[in-house]
Design an enzyme around this catalytic site. Structure first.
Site, PDB file in Angstrom:
ATOM      1  N   LYS A  95      11.699 -18.225 -17.448  1.00 44.38           N
ATOM      2  CA  LYS A  95      12.394 -16.965 -17.695  1.00 44.38           C
ATOM      3  C   LYS A  95      12.145 -15.993 -16.559  1.00 44.38           C
ATOM      4  CE  LYS A  95      10.471 -13.649 -19.733  1.00 44.38           C
ATOM      5  NZ  LYS A  95       9.743 -12.730 -20.644  1.00 44.38           N
TER       6      LYS A  95
ATOM      7  N   ARG B  92      14.439 -12.836 -12.291  1.00 47.26           N
ATOM      8  CA  ARG B  92      14.284 -12.302 -10.939  1.00 47.26           C
ATOM      9  C   ARG B  92      15.356 -12.856 -10.019  1.00 47.26           C
ATOM     10  NH1 ARG B  92       9.482 -11.963 -13.282  1.00 47.26           N
ATOM     11  NH2 ARG B  92       7.901 -10.444 -12.569  1.00 47.26           N
TER      12      ARG B  92
ATOM     13  N   ARG C  20       8.512   0.396 -26.498  1.00 47.20           N
ATOM     14  CA  ARG C  20       7.859  -0.176 -25.320  1.00 47.20           C
ATOM     15  C   ARG C  20       7.932   0.791 -24.141  1.00 47.20           C
ATOM     16  NH1 ARG C  20       9.429  -6.391 -24.599  1.00 47.20           N
ATOM     17  NH2 ARG C  20       7.556  -6.284 -23.309  1.00 47.20           N
TER      18      ARG C  20
ATOM     19  N   SER D 109       2.858  -4.701 -15.292  1.00 48.82           N
ATOM     20  CA  SER D 109       3.128  -4.995 -13.883  1.00 48.82           C
ATOM     21  C   SER D 109       4.623  -4.989 -13.590  1.00 48.82           C
ATOM     22  CB  SER D 109       2.549  -6.364 -13.512  1.00 48.82           C
ATOM     23  OG  SER D 109       3.259  -7.409 -14.164  1.00 48.82           O
ATOM     24  N   GLN D 110       5.449  -5.076 -14.649  1.00 49.98           N
ATOM     25  CA  GLN D 110       6.904  -5.068 -14.439  1.00 49.98           C
ATOM     26  C   GLN D 110       7.388  -3.759 -13.822  1.00 49.98           C
ATOM     27  OE1 GLN D 110       8.577  -6.042 -18.261  1.00 49.98           O
ATOM     28  NE2 GLN D 110       8.156  -8.233 -18.050  1.00 49.98           N
TER      29      GLN D 110
ATOM     30  N   GLU E 197       0.061 -13.178 -21.026  1.00 51.79           N
ATOM     31  CA  GLU E 197       1.048 -13.800 -21.915  1.00 51.79           C
ATOM     32  C   GLU E 197       0.523 -15.102 -22.523  1.00 51.79           C
ATOM     33  OE1 GLU E 197       3.988 -16.129 -18.868  1.00 51.79           O
ATOM     34  OE2 GLU E 197       3.784 -13.961 -18.638  1.00 51.79           O
TER      35      GLU E 197
ATOM     36  N   ARG F  92       5.860 -15.632 -28.845  1.00 48.92           N
ATOM     37  CA  ARG F  92       4.555 -16.254 -28.615  1.00 48.92           C
ATOM     38  C   ARG F  92       3.680 -16.246 -29.868  1.00 48.92           C
ATOM     39  NH1 ARG F  92       5.253 -17.816 -23.586  1.00 48.92           N
ATOM     40  NH2 ARG F  92       6.136 -16.363 -22.059  1.00 48.92           N
TER      41      ARG F  92
ATOM     42  N   LYS G  57      14.029 -16.463 -27.782  1.00 52.70           N
ATOM     43  CA  LYS G  57      13.906 -15.441 -26.738  1.00 52.70           C
ATOM     44  C   LYS G  57      13.659 -16.083 -25.377  1.00 52.70           C
ATOM     45  CE  LYS G  57      10.832 -11.610 -25.462  1.00 52.70           C
ATOM     46  NZ  LYS G  57      11.794 -10.553 -25.114  1.00 52.70           N
TER      47      LYS G  57
END
Length: 443
Positions: free
Chosen positions: A35, A40, A137, A184-185, A331, A403, A428
Site C-alpha cells: 500500500k 506514493r 486523526r 511521519s506522514q 504498524e 490490523r 483496507k
C-alpha cells in the site's frame, strides 16, 4: 503437514469464526503489493512531466481511494495490463491539476495527508472529508506547514478534517518547521509534492522523536528514483532536516513490491503453529518496515531463509517473549502483540505512543481485546506490557482497524472460539484476507 481448520468461516458474517489450527501450517502465500509503495507511486506519477506505469499495484480500499482522488483533480489513471501485455498495471497520465473537487479520504492516512499538498497545486478549491474516524486523526502538521508555505486552507481551526484547500495553481515552498512526532506522514506529504513547489522545500522536524522513519526513507528513495534531488540526515544533512529541490519528475515503470507488513499474519501463523510459510518475491533490499519481521519473529522463536523462491519462515512450536522498541515499525505492533500473548514469557513493546492516533487507539484496543479473552496486557506510557496467560474464546472487536482484525485471527489459530467482528475491514489494505487465511490452512 497442512493445518486443518476447525471451522469454515463465512467472511460476509458480522462475526467471523477465526479458524483454529489443529496442526502445523505449511503453505506458500502470495502477498499483494505494498500500500505504501502504491500510494506514493500514484502521487509521484501524477506529478510527473510524462506518463508512467505502476505494475502489480495493490487494489484495496486505501489505494482505490487515492486513485479516485487523483482522478477528481484531473489525473488520468487507466487500469489494465502492462506495456508488455502481461500482469496488472495502471498507466498514469499527468494533466493540469484542477478544482473544484471533493476528495473522499475514507480513513486512509496516506490520502488525507499526501494529497493536500497536491491540492495546493490545483487551480481551485479541493474539499477533503472521510469516515467519522478520519475527523479524529491529526492533520495539523500538514495544515500548518502548507499555510507557512503559502497555501490557503479552511479548517475552522480544527487541525483536522473536514477541510478545503484553495489551490492557486502553484505554491511558493521554502523552509518550514513541523512537529511530526505524531505521524511521519507529515514529512512524507511535503516531500512528495516538493519538486513541484517553486522553491522546493526544506522540512525541519521539531519535537519528540520521529516515528516510522523507514516510511520517510521509502519516500526519499522513491523521489530519487524519479529524478528528484533530496538531501536527508542519513546522507550528510542536518538531523531531522530534509531538502528537496524544484525539478521535473520522470514517468517511471515501477514494479510494486509485496506488502511486507501485510505478510505479518502469515509469518505469525508459522510461528504460532510450529509450521512453515513462504512469501514469494520478498525483496533482498527494501525500505518497507515489514522487513523487520525477519529479525523480530526470529528472536521470538522462529527462523527464516531468504532465497530466490522468497522468504521462508519456520516456527519451532515455541514462542518467546520479547523486549523491543517498535518506534520505527509501529504498524507491526498489533501482530506482535497477538503473538506475544501466546508466548512462554512476558513481552514489552516500546516506542509506539503514536499508535493512539492511528485507525483507532491501537494500544487501548489491543489491551481491551486481549484481556477480554483472558489475557494480561497493560498500557505503558509508550507501549504495552504483555504477560501471557491461558486465553479463551470470545468476540475480538476490530474498531474498523484492519490490523486489529489480523491480530485477532493470529490469536484464533491457537485459541478455539475466537470470533472476529467486522473482518471485512481488512479490505483496507489486504483484500480477500479471509480467503487467503483459510487457503493457508488448507481449507
Amino acid at each position: 503437514m497442512t493445518a486443518a481448520a476447525s471451522v469454515h468461516p463465512d467472511p460476509s458474517s458480522d462475526l467471523w469464526p477465526a479458524p483454529y489450527a489443529r496442526g502445523a501450517v505449511d503453505a506458500t502465500v502470495t502477498v499483494p503489493g505494498s500500500k505504501s509503495v502504491t500510494n506514493r507511486g500514484l502521487v509521484l506519477a501524477a506529478l510527473a512531466s510524462e506518463p508512467g506505469w505502476l505494475r502489480r499495484p495493490l487494489r484495496s480500499r486505501d489505494t482505490l481511494l487515492m486513485a479516485e482522488a487523483l482522478r477528481t483533480i484531473g489525473v488520468k489513471i487507466e487500469e489494465g495490463v502492462g506495456p508488455d501485455g502481461t500482469g496488472e498495471a495502471w498507466r498514469i497520465i499527468p494533466a493540469p491539476l484542477r478544482g473544484p473537487a471533493t476528495v473522499d479520504v475514507g480513513n486512509a492516512g496516506t490520502v488525507m495527508r499526501f494529497l493536500p499538498p497536491v491540492a495546493a497545486l490545483t487551480d481551485g478549491p479541493v474539499r477533503f472529508d472521510g469516515d467519522p474516524r478520519s475527523h479524529e486523526r491529526p492533520l495539523h502538521g500538514v495544515i500548518d506547514a502548507l499555510r507557512a508555505l503559502g497555501a490557503r486552507i479552511e479548517d475552522d481551526g480544527r487541525g483536522a478534517l473536514p477541510m478545503t484547500v484553495n489551490g492557486t495553481g502553484s505554491l511558493d515552498g521554502g523552509t518550514v518547521e513541523i512537529d511530526a512526532s505524531s505521524s511521519s506522514q507529515f514529512v512524507s506529504a511535503l516531500l512528495l509534492s516538493a519538486p513541484r513547489f517553486n522553491q522546493g522545500v526544506e522540512v525541519r522536524h521539531v519535537g519528540a522523536k520521529l516515528p516510522s522513519l523507514p516510511h520517510i526513507r521509502m519516500t526519499v528513495d522513491m523521489l530519487r528514483s524519479v529524478g528528484a534531488q533530496v538531501d536527508e540526515p542519513e546522507h550528510g544533512g542536518a538531523p531531522n532536516v530534509w531538502r528537496v529541490a524544484p525539478s521535473a519528475l520522470r514517468g517511471r515503470d515501477l514494479v510494486v513490491e509485496p506488502d511486507l507488513s501485510n505478510a505479518q499474519p502469515f509469518l505469525a501463523a508459522a510461528l504460532v503453529t510450529g509450521g512453515r510459510v513462504t512469501v514469494p518475491d520478498w525483496p533482498e533490499r527494501t525500505t518497507q518496515p515489514g522487513d523487520a519481521l525477519r529479525e523480530i519473529f526470529t528472536e521470538m522463536g522462529g527462523s527464516c531463509e531468504l532465497t530466490e523462491a522468497g522468504l521462508t519462515f519456520t516456527g519451532t512450536g515455541r514462542i518467546h517473549g520479547i523486549d523491543v522498541d517498535l518506534g520505527e515499525v509501529g504498524e507491526l505492533t498489533p501482530g506482535i502483540a497477538a503473538v506475544a500473548a501466546l508466548a512462554d514469557s512476558p513481552s514489552t513493546l516500546r516506542g509506539v505512543a503514536h499508535l493512539r492516533l492511528h485507525e483507532t487507539d491501537r494500544l487501548a484496543a489491543l489491551t481491551k481485546e486481549i484481556n477480554e479473552l483472558g489475557g494480561d496486557v497493560t498500557e505503558t506510557e509508550d507501549g504495552l506490557h504483555i504477560r501471557p496467560r491461558p486465553l479463551h474464546g470470545g468476540v475480538f472487536h476490530t474498531y474498523h482497524d484492519h490490523r486489529m482484525a489480523t491480530a485477532g485471527a493470529i490469536i484464533g489459530l491457537a485459541v478455539e472460539g475466537v470470533e472476529i467482528e467486522d473482518v471485512a475491514t481488512t479490505a483496507k489494505t489486504l483484500p480477500d484476507f479471509p480467503m487467503m487465511w483459510t487457503e493457508m490452512l488448507g481449507v
